[in-house]
Design an enzyme around this catalytic site. Structure first.
Site, PDB file in Angstrom:
ATOM      1  N   LYS A   1       0.090   4.247  -0.445  1.00 20.05           N
ATOM      2  CA  LYS A   1      -0.568   5.457   0.073  1.00 20.05           C
ATOM      3  C   LYS A   1      -0.278   6.638  -0.859  1.00 20.05           C
ATOM      4  CE  LYS A   1      -0.215   3.380   4.608  1.00 20.05           C
ATOM      5  NZ  LYS A   1      -0.199   3.530   6.056  1.00 20.05           N
TER       6      LYS A   1
ATOM      7  N   GLU B   1      -7.057   4.925   7.272  1.00 18.81           N
ATOM      8  CA  GLU B   1      -6.801   6.333   6.907  1.00 18.81           C
ATOM      9  C   GLU B   1      -7.985   6.906   6.130  1.00 18.81           C
ATOM     10  OE1 GLU B   1      -2.946   5.689   5.156  1.00 18.81           O
ATOM     11  OE2 GLU B   1      -2.170   5.186   7.140  1.00 18.81           O
TER      12      GLU B   1
ATOM     13  N   GLY C   1       2.205   2.457  10.753  1.00 17.61           N
ATOM     14  CA  GLY C   1       3.154   3.560  10.625  1.00 17.61           C
ATOM     15  C   GLY C   1       3.872   3.929  11.906  1.00 17.61           C
TER      16      GLY C   1
ATOM     17  N   SER D   1       3.232  -1.885  10.431  1.00 16.84           N
ATOM     18  CA  SER D   1       4.672  -1.939  10.686  1.00 16.84           C
ATOM     19  C   SER D   1       5.307  -3.294  10.362  1.00 16.84           C
ATOM     20  CB  SER D   1       4.984  -1.528  12.136  1.00 16.84           C
ATOM     21  OG  SER D   1       4.564  -0.190  12.355  1.00 16.84           O
TER      22      SER D   1
ATOM     23  N   GLU E   1      -5.675  -4.611  10.427  1.00 17.95           N
ATOM     24  CA  GLU E   1      -4.665  -3.580  10.644  1.00 17.95           C
ATOM     25  C   GLU E   1      -5.003  -2.775  11.899  1.00 17.95           C
ATOM     26  OE1 GLU E   1      -2.524  -2.608   6.703  1.00 17.95           O
ATOM     27  OE2 GLU E   1      -4.219  -1.256   6.911  1.00 17.95           O
TER      28      GLU E   1
ATOM     29  N   ASN F   1       0.868  -1.172   0.000  1.00 18.42           N
ATOM     30  CA  ASN F   1       0.000   0.000   0.000  1.00 18.42           C
ATOM     31  C   ASN F   1       0.912   1.231   0.000  1.00 18.42           C
ATOM     32  OD1 ASN F   1      -1.827   2.019   0.451  1.00 18.42           O
ATOM     33  ND2 ASN F   1      -2.366   1.388   2.531  1.00 18.42           N
TER      34      ASN F   1
ATOM     35  N   HIS G   1      -9.616   1.228   4.388  1.00 18.06           N
ATOM     36  CA  HIS G   1      -8.375   1.463   5.131  1.00 18.06           C
ATOM     37  C   HIS G   1      -8.646   2.491   6.232  1.00 18.06           C
ATOM     38  CE1 HIS G   1      -4.336   2.736   6.170  1.00 18.06           C
ATOM     39  NE2 HIS G   1      -3.915   1.599   5.635  1.00 18.06           N
TER      40      HIS G   1
HETATM   41  P1  PGA Z   1       2.688   0.479   7.626  1.00 20.56           P
HETATM   42  O1  PGA Z   1       1.239   0.704   6.964  1.00 20.56           O
HETATM   43  O2  PGA Z   1       3.246  -0.786   7.068  1.00 20.56           O
HETATM   44  O3  PGA Z   1       3.475   1.692   7.218  1.00 20.56           O
HETATM   45  O4  PGA Z   1       2.470   0.387   9.100  1.00 20.56           O
HETATM   46  C1  PGA Z   1       0.366  -0.379   6.762  1.00 20.56           C
HETATM   47  C2  PGA Z   1      -0.911   0.108   6.147  1.00 20.56           C
HETATM   48  O5  PGA Z   1      -1.408   1.175   6.532  1.00 20.56           O
HETATM   49  O6  PGA Z   1      -1.480  -0.569   5.265  1.00 20.56           O
END
Ligand code: PGA
Length: 248
Positions: A12, A96, A172, A211, A166, A10, A94
């Site tokens: 983003k 976000e 993140g 992460s 998630e 992803n 997601h």
């Molecule tokens: P990350 O993000 O690996 O940077 O923690 C995962 C995601 O939001 O899909």
């Protein structure tokens, strides 16, 4: 049940033509053992990504779609456009999108219905906040997120879906859920789906996200109910992502 490991990137609102070129050059030459790789760049790069990732085990996905087919919805992208570009997957729900763009579980469910109607495979994201976990509300919250989609499209539709667990506190942050906590939660999600249909629950891939990196992916992938990962930050680094793709 021998489910394939799925490694999904992803990106983003990151990445550019250079990253697509570099990543595809690195990934196209690998040999994947029982693995599916899915790269989800930002919308402007989807077409380029479909051309660049030419390996049969690598597919391209979008990061969201609109729940409507077409029309006066400035800035949005539709499932039909993804069909037109030969994009086979889309991430939906997601955290976000839910947090920064106000997407409710009901809207996510509408988007899932539209994506499935256009034969896309959905990567449906669910996950709890730290406060919810600390207050013992994780299972109730995950259930409510899944239930909105189940009510809309029914359990059969999950044959065309992937679930990504998630936890928001792991996205993140550099702090992944431990393999044990992730496994326990995946087992709960699979069990919840099994209460509707055991065969579908056994077949569905449940990815962990939050992460994930080249150092922790192996332990996560070895858990019974973890069938791969949805990866943000580490999917923007060519060598690191390549190593995740190669992990057993
Ligand atoms: P990350 O993000 O690996 O940077 O923690 C995962 C995601 O939001 O899909």
């Amino acid at each position: 049940m021998n489910r394939k490991i799925i490694v999904a990137a992803n990106w983003k609102m990151n990445g550019d033509t250079q990253l697509i070129n570099d990543m595809s050059a690195a990934l196209n030459q690998l040999t994947y053992k029982n693995k599916q790789v899915i790269v989800c760049p930002a919308a402007p790069y989807l077409s380029q990504a479909v051309s660049a990732f030419s390996h049969p085990d690598i597919a391209v996905g979008a990061q969201t779609i609109n729940d409507r087919e077409s029309g006066a919805y400035t800035g949005e992208i539709s499932a039909l456009m993804l069909n037109d570009l030969n994009v086979q997957y889309t991430i939906l729900g997601h955290s976000e999108r839910r947090t920064h763009f106000g997407e409710s579980s009901a809207l996510v469910a509408d988007k899932v219905a539209e994506a499935l109607d256009k034969n896309l495979t959905v990567i449906l994201c669910v996950g709890e906040t730290l406060a919810q976990r600390e207050q013992g509300e994780t299972e109730a919250y995950l259930t409510s997120q899944l239930q909105a989609v189940l009510d809309k499209v029914g359990i059969k539709a999950f044959e065309q879906m992937i679930v990504a667990y998630e936890p928001l506190w792991a996205i993140g942050t550099g702090v992944s859920a431990s393999a044990a906590v992730a496994q326990e939660t995946h087992e709960f999600i699979r069990g919840y789906l099994a209460s509707y249909d055991e065969t579908i629950a056994n077949r569905i891939s449940i990815l962990y996200g939050g992460s994930v990196n080249a150092g922790n992916c192996q332990e996560l992938f070895s858990q019974t109910d973890i069938d791969g990962a949805l990866i943000g930050g580490a999917s923007l680094k060519v060598e690191e992502f390549k190593n995740i793709c190669l992990a057993e």
